[in-house]
Design a protein around this motif. Sequence first.
Motif, PDB file in Angstrom:
ATOM      1  N   ASP A 171       0.870  -1.188   0.000  1.00 38.08           N
ATOM      2  CA  ASP A 171       0.000   0.000   0.000  1.00 38.08           C
ATOM      3  C   ASP A 171       0.903   1.234   0.000  1.00 38.08           C
ATOM      4  N   PRO A 172       1.577   1.509  -1.116  1.00 34.21           N
ATOM      5  CA  PRO A 172       2.579   2.585  -1.167  1.00 34.21           C
ATOM      6  C   PRO A 172       2.034   3.962  -0.806  1.00 34.21           C
ATOM      7  N   ALA A 173       0.747   4.176  -1.037  1.00 34.66           N
ATOM      8  CA  ALA A 173       0.166   5.477  -0.705  1.00 34.66           C
ATOM      9  C   ALA A 173      -0.228   5.562   0.770  1.00 34.66           C
ATOM     10  N   GLY A 174      -0.283   4.429   1.424  1.00 36.43           N
ATOM     11  CA  GLY A 174      -0.643   4.420   2.838  1.00 36.43           C
ATOM     12  C   GLY A 174      -2.075   4.821   3.101  1.00 36.43           C
ATOM     13  N   ARG A 175      -2.969   4.533   2.159  1.00 39.97           N
ATOM     14  CA  ARG A 175      -4.369   4.969   2.313  1.00 39.97           C
ATOM     15  C   ARG A 175      -5.078   4.253   3.470  1.00 39.97           C
ATOM     16  N   SER A 176      -4.659   3.041   3.749  1.00 42.02           N
ATOM     17  CA  SER A 176      -5.366   2.275   4.793  1.00 42.02           C
ATOM     18  C   SER A 176      -4.696   2.378   6.163  1.00 42.02           C
ATOM     19  N   ILE A 177      -3.653   3.181   6.249  1.00 43.75           N
ATOM     20  CA  ILE A 177      -2.924   3.263   7.515  1.00 43.75           C
ATOM     21  C   ILE A 177      -3.627   4.194   8.509  1.00 43.75           C
ATOM     22  N   SER A 178      -3.754   3.710   9.726  1.00 43.82           N
ATOM     23  CA  SER A 178      -4.333   4.514  10.805  1.00 43.82           C
ATOM     24  C   SER A 178      -3.577   4.194  12.097  1.00 43.82           C
ATOM     25  N   ILE A 179      -3.983   4.828  13.189  1.00 43.38           N
ATOM     26  CA  ILE A 179      -3.338   4.592  14.482  1.00 43.38           C
ATOM     27  C   ILE A 179      -4.335   3.934  15.424  1.00 43.38           C
ATOM     28  N   ALA A 180      -3.975   2.757  15.906  1.00 40.98           N
ATOM     29  CA  ALA A 180      -4.758   2.090  16.939  1.00 40.98           C
ATOM     30  C   ALA A 180      -4.161   2.464  18.295  1.00 40.98           C
ATOM     31  N   THR A 181      -4.970   2.391  19.334  1.00 43.18           N
ATOM     32  CA  THR A 181      -4.515   2.842  20.645  1.00 43.18           C
ATOM     33  C   THR A 181      -4.662   1.758  21.703  1.00 43.18           C
ATOM     34  N   GLY A 182      -3.972   1.943  22.791  1.00 47.71           N
ATOM     35  CA  GLY A 182      -4.044   1.016  23.905  1.00 47.71           C
ATOM     36  C   GLY A 182      -3.353   1.601  25.118  1.00 47.71           C
ATOM     37  N   THR A 183      -3.221   0.814  26.155  1.00 54.06           N
ATOM     38  CA  THR A 183      -2.539   1.269  27.367  1.00 54.06           C
ATOM     39  C   THR A 183      -1.752   0.127  27.997  1.00 54.06           C
ATOM     40  N   PHE A 184      -0.735   0.516  28.754  1.00 57.64           N
ATOM     41  CA  PHE A 184      -0.078  -0.409  29.671  1.00 57.64           C
ATOM     42  C   PHE A 184      -0.218   0.201  31.055  1.00 57.64           C
ATOM     43  N   SER A 185      -0.674  -0.594  32.003  1.00 57.91           N
ATOM     44  CA  SER A 185      -0.854  -0.073  33.360  1.00 57.91           C
ATOM     45  C   SER A 185      -0.309  -1.050  34.385  1.00 57.91           C
ATOM     46  N   LEU A 186       0.051  -0.530  35.532  1.00 56.67           N
ATOM     47  CA  LEU A 186       0.493  -1.361  36.644  1.00 56.67           C
ATOM     48  C   LEU A 186      -0.727  -1.873  37.396  1.00 56.67           C
ATOM     49  N   THR A 187      -0.685  -3.120  37.798  1.00 56.22           N
ATOM     50  CA  THR A 187      -1.734  -3.683  38.636  1.00 56.22           C
ATOM     51  C   THR A 187      -1.485  -3.254  40.081  1.00 56.22           C
ATOM     52  N   PRO A 188      -2.454  -3.475  40.985  1.00 54.34           N
ATOM     53  CA  PRO A 188      -2.187  -3.173  42.407  1.00 54.34           C
ATOM     54  C   PRO A 188      -0.936  -3.893  42.918  1.00 54.34           C
ATOM     55  N   LEU A 189      -0.735  -5.145  42.474  1.00 54.70           N
ATOM     56  CA  LEU A 189       0.476  -5.875  42.857  1.00 54.70           C
ATOM     57  C   LEU A 189       1.709  -5.183  42.290  1.00 54.70           C
ATOM     58  N   GLY A 190       1.600  -4.692  41.048  1.00 54.32           N
ATOM     59  CA  GLY A 190       2.718  -3.999  40.423  1.00 54.32           C
ATOM     60  C   GLY A 190       3.108  -2.737  41.165  1.00 54.32           C
ATOM     61  N   LEU A 191       2.118  -2.006  41.637  1.00 51.83           N
ATOM     62  CA  LEU A 191       2.399  -0.792  42.403  1.00 51.83           C
ATOM     63  C   LEU A 191       3.136  -1.120  43.698  1.00 51.83           C
ATOM     64  N   MET A 192       2.681  -2.176  44.374  1.00 55.13           N
ATOM     65  CA  MET A 192       3.353  -2.580  45.620  1.00 55.13           C
ATOM     66  C   MET A 192       4.768  -3.062  45.339  1.00 55.13           C
ATOM     67  N   PHE A 193       4.943  -3.766  44.227  1.00 59.90           N
ATOM     68  CA  PHE A 193       6.247  -4.277  43.858  1.00 59.90           C
ATOM     69  C   PHE A 193       7.234  -3.121  43.619  1.00 59.90           C
ATOM     70  N   ILE A 194       6.815  -2.153  42.829  1.00 60.38           N
ATOM     71  CA  ILE A 194       7.695  -1.020  42.521  1.00 60.38           C
ATOM     72  C   ILE A 194       8.019  -0.214  43.775  1.00 60.38           C
ATOM     73  N   GLN A 195       7.038  -0.027  44.637  1.00 58.78           N
ATOM     74  CA  GLN A 195       7.287   0.708  45.871  1.00 58.78           C
ATOM     75  C   GLN A 195       8.268  -0.035  46.781  1.00 58.78           C
ATOM     76  N   SER A 196       8.385  -1.345  46.582  1.00 63.32           N
ATOM     77  CA  SER A 196       9.276  -2.147  47.411  1.00 63.32           C
ATOM     78  C   SER A 196      10.700  -2.187  46.910  1.00 63.32           C
ATOM     79  N   ILE A 197      10.912  -1.895  45.623  1.00 60.92           N
ATOM     80  CA  ILE A 197      12.259  -2.044  45.050  1.00 60.92           C
ATOM     81  C   ILE A 197      12.916  -0.718  44.661  1.00 60.92           C
ATOM     82  N   ILE A 198      12.173   0.381  44.791  1.00 60.20           N
ATOM     83  CA  ILE A 198      12.746   1.696  44.426  1.00 60.20           C
ATOM     84  C   ILE A 198      12.588   2.668  45.596  1.00 60.20           C
TER      85      ILE A 198
END
Length: 263
Positions: free
Chosen positions: A236-263
């Motif tokens: 698709d050399p013209a890029g007519r079908s190209i768009s941007i999809a979105t998402g997120t990465f987030s810390l879980t409650p366990l992840g928050l506790m983990f980071i608070q414990s190591i930093i």
Amino acid sequence: MSDPSIDPNILKEINDWLPESTKEKLFNPSAKIIGQGLAGIAYWAFQKPIKYGILKKKEFDDLMEKTVNKTSEIPKENQDISKMGIVLKSFDQATYQMNEPILRDMFSQLIANTVDSRKNEHITTLFPFILGNLSKKDGIFIKKMFSHKVNIIDLAFIRSKNRTYINPFSLWPDKTVALGEYPTMNVLESFGIGDLNLIGNTWAKTPDFRKELIQNLKNQEIYKNGVEEVKMSTNDPAGRSISIATGTFSLTPLGLMFIQSII
């Protein structure tokens, strides 16, 4: 009767390895119980790596010095040895990460927090295991999240002809754009400390700031290069079908506790 499993030569070698300033703090009266515990645990954890020449003195000294400096700052009334089993696991797991300064520092902080009653309530035996299985790149990403004071990051994917290319751009709050952090996000999710949401319209930011992030992304050379790759791979050399999809990465409650414990 002496324990036949204890090699007095290795015990002496550990003692010889430790800088005098570190030994003084280990056995300082104000932190004597913790100091003795750390010294004994360090012996058990590192006797074989030392005996077989696997451990480098400068790495051992660095871990012990950082750990002792941090634990010596804990007020006497807050010193807590009830979770020494987790300290043992932390030293044991640290033996596999001694060549990475960023991970050594995280282990020293985890150990210090484990013997501090103000900070150890949510520390579990899972945390040394997780930290022992992270890479330098994972550690850098975790520190980056901590320094940005965020627990959720917006992601943007190049999409073409209903196909989303799983090589997302991380859009940080300071408007910097990063590529190549997706493998770390997968690792953190596998341990239950992160959550990847790849479904569209899951943005963390307000609509106005979201538009600003997207516009900033489109101006980045790494995004333009990605678009060119997608154009070629989809014929698709013209890029007519190209768009941007979105998402997120987030810390879980366990992840928050983990980071608070190591930093």
